[in-house]
Design an enzyme around this catalytic site. Structure first.
Site, PDB file in Angstrom:
ATOM      1  N   TYR A 177       0.816  -1.220   0.000  1.00  0.00           N
ATOM      2  CA  TYR A 177       0.000   0.000   0.000  1.00  0.00           C
ATOM      3  C   TYR A 177       0.852   1.274   0.000  1.00  0.00           C
ATOM      4  O   TYR A 177       0.440   2.284  -0.580  1.00  0.00           O
ATOM      5  CB  TYR A 177      -0.994  -0.009   1.179  1.00  0.00           C
ATOM      6  N   ARG A 235       1.606   1.777  -3.551  1.00  0.00           N
ATOM      7  CA  ARG A 235       0.449   2.303  -4.287  1.00  0.00           C
ATOM      8  C   ARG A 235       0.181   3.764  -3.909  1.00  0.00           C
ATOM      9  O   ARG A 235      -0.215   4.581  -4.753  1.00  0.00           O
ATOM     10  CB  ARG A 235      -0.792   1.444  -4.009  1.00  0.00           C
ATOM     11  N   HIS A 276     -14.717   2.573  -1.852  1.00  0.00           N
ATOM     12  CA  HIS A 276     -13.710   1.717  -1.208  1.00  0.00           C
ATOM     13  C   HIS A 276     -12.698   2.509  -0.385  1.00  0.00           C
ATOM     14  O   HIS A 276     -11.606   2.020  -0.107  1.00  0.00           O
ATOM     15  CB  HIS A 276     -13.006   0.857  -2.271  1.00  0.00           C
ATOM     16  N   CYS A 300      -6.923   3.213  12.535  1.00  0.00           N
ATOM     17  CA  CYS A 300      -6.410   2.232  13.496  1.00  0.00           C
ATOM     18  C   CYS A 300      -6.922   0.832  13.139  1.00  0.00           C
ATOM     19  O   CYS A 300      -8.123   0.639  12.944  1.00  0.00           O
ATOM     20  CB  CYS A 300      -6.868   2.627  14.896  1.00  0.00           C
ATOM     21  N   CYS A 349     -10.102   1.624  17.105  1.00  0.00           N
ATOM     22  CA  CYS A 349     -10.372   2.504  18.252  1.00  0.00           C
ATOM     23  C   CYS A 349     -11.103   3.757  17.780  1.00  0.00           C
ATOM     24  O   CYS A 349     -11.538   4.565  18.589  1.00  0.00           O
ATOM     25  CB  CYS A 349      -9.075   2.877  18.965  1.00  0.00           C
ATOM     26  N   CYS A 364      -0.964   3.559  16.141  1.00  0.00           N
ATOM     27  CA  CYS A 364      -2.064   4.499  16.382  1.00  0.00           C
ATOM     28  C   CYS A 364      -1.694   5.468  17.507  1.00  0.00           C
ATOM     29  O   CYS A 364      -1.403   5.039  18.628  1.00  0.00           O
ATOM     30  CB  CYS A 364      -3.326   3.723  16.749  1.00  0.00           C
ATOM     31  N   CYS A 413      -4.993   5.101  20.537  1.00  0.00           N
ATOM     32  CA  CYS A 413      -5.062   4.012  21.525  1.00  0.00           C
ATOM     33  C   CYS A 413      -3.664   3.500  21.898  1.00  0.00           C
ATOM     34  O   CYS A 413      -3.503   2.797  22.881  1.00  0.00           O
ATOM     35  CB  CYS A 413      -5.940   2.873  21.004  1.00  0.00           C
TER      36      CYS A 413
HETATM   37  N1  APR Z   1      -9.861   2.824 -19.884  1.00  0.00           N
HETATM   38  C1  APR Z   1     -10.972   2.196 -19.432  1.00  0.00           C
HETATM   39  N2  APR Z   1     -10.962   0.967 -18.906  1.00  0.00           N
HETATM   40  C2  APR Z   1      -9.771   0.338 -18.804  1.00  0.00           C
HETATM   41  C3  APR Z   1      -8.563   0.926 -19.236  1.00  0.00           C
HETATM   42  C4  APR Z   1      -8.632   2.230 -19.795  1.00  0.00           C
HETATM   43  N3  APR Z   1      -7.536   2.856 -20.242  1.00  0.00           N
HETATM   44  N4  APR Z   1      -7.553   0.043 -19.007  1.00  0.00           N
HETATM   45  C5  APR Z   1      -8.109  -1.042 -18.437  1.00  0.00           C
HETATM   46  N5  APR Z   1      -9.456  -0.885 -18.327  1.00  0.00           N
HETATM   47  C6  APR Z   1     -10.455  -1.802 -17.765  1.00  0.00           C
HETATM   48  C7  APR Z   1     -10.091  -3.271 -17.819  1.00  0.00           C
HETATM   49  O1  APR Z   1     -10.464  -3.832 -19.079  1.00  0.00           O
HETATM   50  C8  APR Z   1     -10.939  -3.821 -16.671  1.00  0.00           C
HETATM   51  O2  APR Z   1     -12.260  -4.146 -17.110  1.00  0.00           O
HETATM   52  O3  APR Z   1     -10.553  -1.495 -16.385  1.00  0.00           O
HETATM   53  C9  APR Z   1     -11.035  -2.640 -15.712  1.00  0.00           C
HETATM   54  C10 APR Z   1     -10.211  -2.785 -14.452  1.00  0.00           C
HETATM   55  O4  APR Z   1     -10.732  -3.858 -13.695  1.00  0.00           O
HETATM   56  P1  APR Z   1     -10.131  -4.263 -12.284  1.00  0.00           P
HETATM   57  O5  APR Z   1      -8.643  -4.304 -12.367  1.00  0.00           O
HETATM   58  O6  APR Z   1     -10.835  -5.493 -11.849  1.00  0.00           O
HETATM   59  O7  APR Z   1     -10.495  -3.026 -11.362  1.00  0.00           O
HETATM   60  P2  APR Z   1     -11.870  -2.654 -10.661  1.00  0.00           P
HETATM   61  O8  APR Z   1     -13.040  -3.120 -11.432  1.00  0.00           O
HETATM   62  O9  APR Z   1     -11.760  -1.217 -10.323  1.00  0.00           O
HETATM   63  O10 APR Z   1     -11.771  -3.500  -9.312  1.00  0.00           O
HETATM   64  C11 APR Z   1     -12.768  -3.334  -8.345  1.00  0.00           C
HETATM   65  O11 APR Z   1     -11.637  -4.729  -6.781  1.00  0.00           O
HETATM   66  O12 APR Z   1      -9.587  -5.358  -5.922  1.00  0.00           O
HETATM   67  C12 APR Z   1     -10.744  -4.644  -5.695  1.00  0.00           C
HETATM   68  O13 APR Z   1     -11.119  -2.877  -4.204  1.00  0.00           O
HETATM   69  C13 APR Z   1     -10.481  -3.197  -5.418  1.00  0.00           C
HETATM   70  O14 APR Z   1     -11.696  -1.249  -6.144  1.00  0.00           O
HETATM   71  C14 APR Z   1     -11.158  -2.487  -6.573  1.00  0.00           C
HETATM   72  C15 APR Z   1     -12.240  -3.468  -6.959  1.00  0.00           C
END
Ligand code: APR
Length: 295
Positions: free
Chosen positions: A69, A72, A123, A131, A135, A184, A187
């Site tokens: 994370y 990211r 999300h 935390c 807490c 945290c 707590c």
């Molecule tokens: N423009 C539009 N769509 C795109 C592009 C782009 N340039 N590039 C990729 N995609 C599409 C892919 O084809 C796919 O269908 O975006 C989608 C991404 O899908 P995921 O990776 O599954 O992401 P998402 O649907 O946001 O996942 C949902 O899953 O892991 C959890 O919490 C996490 O919020 C996330 C949730």
């Protein structure tokens, strides 16, 4: 029957639409350089990102989950909103009955100026920390990068033709003591964790209630399904829910299979959201330049 694909037809349809909802996913931020979850080569080192997104994974190995994370978060802070985020933000400013539900935690929609009242981050946000012991401590919009000194390997910048050591599964992970992860301040016992919703956790109940009451208020004209595989519930259920409230479904996605299940009258625009959205909304928001400004 195949869905419609004409931009001109869609613009006419949108101009006469009143209640508009969008469900966005990782594909919206792909053009900003952020990886999707289920995209090609979607492993983080040897782990699938979804296997790291659980409370159990954090309990088992908080340093590993934090490295994922923290990386990211660094990517999200470094990234800029793209024309897709700006187009949605402009639509929201011009249409008060437009509600945008995003599954993205990267904070790029707020940074594009999307009005808060018309945006729900289903999300959570990677910029929030809270935390793990629940807490009640939450620190919103925390821009610390790295998250803490021990997580600095996740916030290194490397030339784009070289692999960040953290991402190379042949390079051992840095060894991090749990005591050196953020704790945290409230707590004083719990670890801090990213403010995102993990698999097995509930979405914020108050937010879900608000969204449900928006859905129930009146018929919905259109749901835009943008850059999401639409496989994770409850978010994905909003598509059928909107359809039951009368909505046409409009999918924007480069993957041809994401148009499956659409009916006659729906629309499918195959391609990159950052290129397609400004064109779809042009009659309402005006022409957008390459930087995402309305010209
Ligand atoms: N423009 C539009 N769509 C795109 C592009 C782009 N340039 N590039 C990729 N995609 C599409 C892919 O084809 C796919 O269908 O975006 C989608 C991404 O899908 P995921 O990776 O599954 O992401 P998402 O649907 O946001 O996942 C949902 O899953 O892991 C959890 O919490 C996490 O919020 C996330 C949730």
């Amino acid at each position: 029957m195949a869905p419609r694909t004409s931009i001109a037809d869609f613009r006419n349809f949108l101009s006469s639409s009143n209640r508009i909802v969008a469900l966005c996913g990782a594909g919206l931020s792909a053009a900003s350089g952020l990886p999707t979850f289920r995209g090609a080569g979607g492993l983080w080192r040897t782990h699938s990102p979804t296997s790291l997104a659980t409370p159990d994974a954090f309990e088992d190995d908080p340093a590993l989950v934090w490295l994922f994370y923290a990386w990211r978060k660094h990517m999200a802070i470094k990234a800029s909103p793209n024309r897709g985020h700006y187009a949605l933000a402009e639509l929201a400013k011009r249409r008060e009955n437009f509600l945008c539900l995003t599954q993205n935690v990267d904070g790029l929609s707020p940074r594009a100026g999307h009005p808060d009242a018309q945006l729900r981050a289903l999300h959570g946000s990677i910029l929030d920390v809270k935390c793990f012991n629940e807490c009640g401590y939450v620190d919103k919009n925390n821009l610390d990068d790295p998250v803490c000194p021990a997580l600095a390997p996740a916030a290194e910048d490397y030339p784009s033709n070289e692999t960040l050591p953290l991402l190379d599964p042949n390079v051992p992970l840095p060894s991090i003591n749990v005591e050196d992860l953020p704790h945290c301040p409230n707590c004083k016992t719990g670890l801090l964790r990213p403010g995102v919703v993990w698999f097995g956790e509930s979405l914020d109940f108050a937010m879900l209630d608000e969204v449900d009451s928006w859905f129930r208020q009146a018929p919905i004209d259109v749901i835009l399904v943008i850059g999401t595989a639409a496989v994770v519930n409850p978010a994905a259920r909003y598509v059928d829910k909107a359809r039951r409230m009368g909505a046409m479904v409009v999918v924007v996605n480069p993957d041809p299979s994401s148009g499956a299940g659409l009916s006659r009258g729906d629309f499918f625009f195959q391609g990159d959201a950052s290129a397609i959205l400004p064109q779809l909304f042009e009659d309402i928001i005006g022409k957008m330049d390459e930087a995402g400004r309305i010209v």
